[in-house]
Write a protein that holds these residues in place. Structure first.
Motif, PDB file in Angstrom:
ATOM      1  N   ARG A  16       0.857  -1.184   0.000  1.00  0.00           N
ATOM      2  CA  ARG A  16       0.000   0.000   0.000  1.00  0.00           C
ATOM      3  C   ARG A  16       0.894   1.235   0.000  1.00  0.00           C
ATOM      4  N   GLY A  17       0.379   2.327  -0.564  1.00  0.00           N
ATOM      5  CA  GLY A  17       1.146   3.551  -0.638  1.00  0.00           C
ATOM      6  C   GLY A  17       2.069   3.578  -1.838  1.00  0.00           C
ATOM      7  N   GLU A  18       2.712   4.717  -2.029  1.00  0.00           N
ATOM      8  CA  GLU A  18       3.640   4.910  -3.130  1.00  0.00           C
ATOM      9  C   GLU A  18       4.916   5.561  -2.610  1.00  0.00           C
ATOM     10  N   GLY A  19       5.983   5.350  -3.337  1.00  0.00           N
ATOM     11  CA  GLY A  19       7.270   5.912  -2.949  1.00  0.00           C
ATOM     12  C   GLY A  19       8.306   4.823  -2.800  1.00  0.00           C
ATOM     13  N   ARG A  20       9.391   5.141  -2.110  1.00  0.00           N
ATOM     14  CA  ARG A  20      10.453   4.155  -1.904  1.00  0.00           C
ATOM     15  C   ARG A  20       9.927   3.001  -1.058  1.00  0.00           C
ATOM     16  N   PRO A  21      10.335   1.769  -1.351  1.00  0.00           N
ATOM     17  CA  PRO A  21       9.752   0.610  -0.667  1.00  0.00           C
ATOM     18  C   PRO A  21      10.272   0.397   0.752  1.00  0.00           C
ATOM     19  N   VAL A  22       9.379  -0.100   1.583  1.00  0.00           N
ATOM     20  CA  VAL A  22       9.693  -0.532   2.944  1.00  0.00           C
ATOM     21  C   VAL A  22       9.200  -1.965   3.076  1.00  0.00           C
ATOM     22  N   LEU A  23      10.073  -2.881   3.447  1.00  0.00           N
ATOM     23  CA  LEU A  23       9.694  -4.288   3.592  1.00  0.00           C
ATOM     24  C   LEU A  23       9.456  -4.588   5.060  1.00  0.00           C
ATOM     25  N   LEU A  24       8.243  -5.023   5.402  1.00  0.00           N
ATOM     26  CA  LEU A  24       7.855  -5.299   6.780  1.00  0.00           C
ATOM     27  C   LEU A  24       7.920  -6.801   7.037  1.00  0.00           C
ATOM     28  N   ILE A  25       8.738  -7.187   8.027  1.00  0.00           N
ATOM     29  CA  ILE A  25       9.049  -8.602   8.285  1.00  0.00           C
ATOM     30  C   ILE A  25       8.560  -8.950   9.697  1.00  0.00           C
ATOM     31  N   HIS A  26       7.523  -9.775   9.774  1.00  0.00           N
ATOM     32  CA  HIS A  26       6.867 -10.018  11.062  1.00  0.00           C
ATOM     33  C   HIS A  26       7.630 -10.997  11.941  1.00  0.00           C
ATOM     34  N   GLU A  27       7.289 -10.991  13.218  1.00  0.00           N
ATOM     35  CA  GLU A  27       7.919 -11.878  14.190  1.00  0.00           C
ATOM     36  C   GLU A  27       7.246 -13.247  14.179  1.00  0.00           C
ATOM     37  N   THR A  28       7.759 -14.160  14.989  1.00  0.00           N
ATOM     38  CA  THR A  28       7.192 -15.497  15.109  1.00  0.00           C
ATOM     39  C   THR A  28       5.799 -15.422  15.735  1.00  0.00           C
ATOM     40  N   ALA A  29       4.902 -16.299  15.269  1.00  0.00           N
ATOM     41  CA  ALA A  29       3.565 -16.513  15.829  1.00  0.00           C
ATOM     42  C   ALA A  29       2.503 -15.569  15.296  1.00  0.00           C
ATOM     43  N   VAL A  30       2.864 -14.648  14.395  1.00  0.00           N
ATOM     44  CA  VAL A  30       1.871 -13.739  13.821  1.00  0.00           C
ATOM     45  C   VAL A  30       1.995 -13.760  12.299  1.00  0.00           C
ATOM     46  N   THR A  31       1.180 -12.930  11.631  1.00  0.00           N
ATOM     47  CA  THR A  31       1.237 -12.834  10.174  1.00  0.00           C
ATOM     48  C   THR A  31       1.421 -11.373   9.777  1.00  0.00           C
ATOM     49  N   ALA A  32       1.436 -11.126   8.475  1.00  0.00           N
ATOM     50  CA  ALA A  32       1.662  -9.773   7.975  1.00  0.00           C
ATOM     51  C   ALA A  32       0.582  -8.796   8.415  1.00  0.00           C
ATOM     52  N   THR A  33      -0.594  -9.281   8.795  1.00  0.00           N
ATOM     53  CA  THR A  33      -1.656  -8.363   9.208  1.00  0.00           C
ATOM     54  C   THR A  33      -1.283  -7.572  10.457  1.00  0.00           C
ATOM     55  N   ILE A  34      -0.329  -8.059  11.224  1.00  0.00           N
ATOM     56  CA  ILE A  34       0.102  -7.351  12.430  1.00  0.00           C
ATOM     57  C   ILE A  34       0.670  -5.978  12.097  1.00  0.00           C
ATOM     58  N   TRP A  35       1.104  -5.799  10.844  1.00  0.00           N
ATOM     59  CA  TRP A  35       1.722  -4.540  10.425  1.00  0.00           C
ATOM     60  C   TRP A  35       0.715  -3.500   9.967  1.00  0.00           C
ATOM     61  N   ASN A  36      -0.576  -3.792   9.955  1.00  0.00           N
ATOM     62  CA  ASN A  36      -1.536  -2.865   9.369  1.00  0.00           C
ATOM     63  C   ASN A  36      -1.437  -1.434   9.907  1.00  0.00           C
ATOM     64  N   PRO A  37      -1.358  -1.219  11.235  1.00  0.00           N
ATOM     65  CA  PRO A  37      -1.246   0.163  11.718  1.00  0.00           C
ATOM     66  C   PRO A  37       0.030   0.852  11.235  1.00  0.00           C
ATOM     67  N   LEU A  38       1.152   0.147  11.228  1.00  0.00           N
ATOM     68  CA  LEU A  38       2.398   0.755  10.777  1.00  0.00           C
ATOM     69  C   LEU A  38       2.382   0.992   9.280  1.00  0.00           C
ATOM     70  N   ALA A  39       1.849   0.040   8.516  1.00  0.00           N
ATOM     71  CA  ALA A  39       1.767   0.224   7.062  1.00  0.00           C
ATOM     72  C   ALA A  39       0.931   1.449   6.724  1.00  0.00           C
ATOM     73  N   GLU A  40      -0.147   1.648   7.460  1.00  0.00           N
ATOM     74  CA  GLU A  40      -0.975   2.837   7.247  1.00  0.00           C
ATOM     75  C   GLU A  40      -0.198   4.106   7.585  1.00  0.00           C
ATOM     76  N   ALA A  41       0.591   4.045   8.660  1.00  0.00           N
ATOM     77  CA  ALA A  41       1.332   5.229   9.097  1.00  0.00           C
ATOM     78  C   ALA A  41       2.403   5.657   8.104  1.00  0.00           C
TER      79      ALA A  41
END
Length: 265
Positions: A16-41
Motif C-alpha cells: 500500500r502507498g507509493e514511494g520508496r519501498p519498505v519491507l515489513l518482516i513479522h515476528e514469530t507466531a503472527v502474520t503480515a496483518t500485524i503490520w496494518n497500523p504501521l503500514a498505514e502510518a
C-alpha cells in the motif's frame, strides 16, 4: 494478496502507498496483518510491502518443514525485494524479523538503504542469557512431553519464557491465532536466531545505517541485547518509543514510521 513463487515456497504479500519501498518482516507466531497500523502510518510517504513469512498466513512451507535459518528467511525476503521492488528498500522487522532485516543489511546491502530493527532478540550477545535460554528449552520440552504441541504453544504464547519468544505475551489471541493452528511452523523457527552467527567484523563494517527500536515494555534481556548490538553495529542507534505496554510497532506506529522514513530518504 499477490503471490511470489520462490525457492520452493509461495510467498504471499501485499503493498500500500507509493514511494520508496519498505519491507515489513513479522515476528514469530503472527502474520503480515500485524503490520496494518504501521503500514498505514508510512503509506503517505513510502510504499509498504508486508508479507507472510514461509509457513505463516497465506504463504506455504515445504513438506516436512521442521527447521529454518535466518539466512533462509533472509533469502526469501531478498527474492521478494528483487521481484517486487525496483529500488533499494528499508527492511523493518520485529523479533526474529529484526534479525532477518539485519541479515539483509549485512549480506545484501545492495538491496537496502538502511534497516529498522524492532527488539532484535540477539541474546547471543549476552553471556548471562545462555543459562536462561537453556532453562526455557527445558520448560518447552517438558510442556511438549506432558501436553503435546498445544501445551507447548500455550507456554510459548504466555510470554513467561524469558529468552524464547520474549515479549510475545503482549500480543492478543487474535494476532497469534495462526500459531495455534500451525505449531510446526513455530517450532521450526525457535532455534533460528540462536543459530545465526555473524562475525563481529561484519557488524563493525556495516555500510548502511540502522535504527534499533525499543519501548517501555521491551523485556530487559532484549533491551540489554539492543544496547550490546548498538555498540557493535556500525551506523546504528537505539530509539526508545512511547508504546506503553504494547510492542513498539503496535503501540507507537507513528514514531516507528518516523524512524523508517528517516532512513528512506
Amino acid at each position: 494478496m499477490a503471490v511470489l513463487e520462490a525457492r520452493g515456497v509461495e510467498i504471499a504479500w501485499r503493498d500500500r502507498g507509493e514511494g520508496r519501498p519498505v519491507l515489513l518482516i513479522h515476528e514469530t507466531a503472527v502474520t503480515a496483518t500485524i503490520w496494518n497500523p504501521l503500514a498505514e502510518a508510512i503509506s503517505d510517504g513510502a510504499r509498504a510491502i508486508a508479507y507472510d513469512r514461509r509457513g505463516w498466513g497465506s504463504s506455504t512451507a515445504p513438506d516436512g518443514y521442521q527447521r529454518t535459518t535466518i539466512e533462509e528467511q533472509s533469502e526469501d525476503a531478498a527474492s521478494l525485494l528483487e521481484s517486487a521492488a525496483t529500488e533499494p528498500s528499508v527492511p523493518c522487522g520485529a523479533g526474529v524479523g529484526a534479525v532477518i532485516a539485519l541479515d539483509l543489511l549485512l549480506r545484501r546491502p545492495e538491496l537496502v538503504t538502511g534497516a529498522v530493527l524492532i527488539e532484535p532478540p540477539l541474546l547471543g550477545l549476552l553471556p548471562a542469557a545462555t543459562e536462561i535460554l537453556s532453562d526455557d528449552r527445558v520448560r518447552l520440552h517438558e510442556a511438549l512431553a506432558s501436553g503435546g504441541a498445544q501445551e507447548a504453544i500455550r507456554l510459548y504464547l504466555s510470554g513467561t519464557l524469558e529468552a524464547l519468544g520474549p515479549g510475545v505475551g503482549r500480543l492478543d489471541d487474535a494476532a497469534t491465532s495462526d500459531a495455534r493452528e500451525r505449531p510446526a511452523v513455530l517450532f521450526a523457527e525457535l532455534g533460528a536466531t540462536a543459530a545465526w552467527s555473524t562475525p563481529l567484523s561484519r557488524l563493525t563494517d556495516a555500510s548502511r545505517p540502522s535504527v534499533i527500536v525499543t519501548g517501555p515494555s521491551t523485556p530487559s534481556l532484549v533491551r540489554d541485547a539492543a544496547a550490546a548490538l548498538e555498540q557493535r553495529l556500525a551506523g546504528s542507534a537505539v530509539r526508545d518509543v512511547d508504546s506503553g505496554a504494547e510492542a513498539p510497532y503496535v503501540g507507537a506506529p507513528t514514531e516507528v514510521a518516523e524512524a523508517i522514513l528517516g532512513l528512506n530518504s
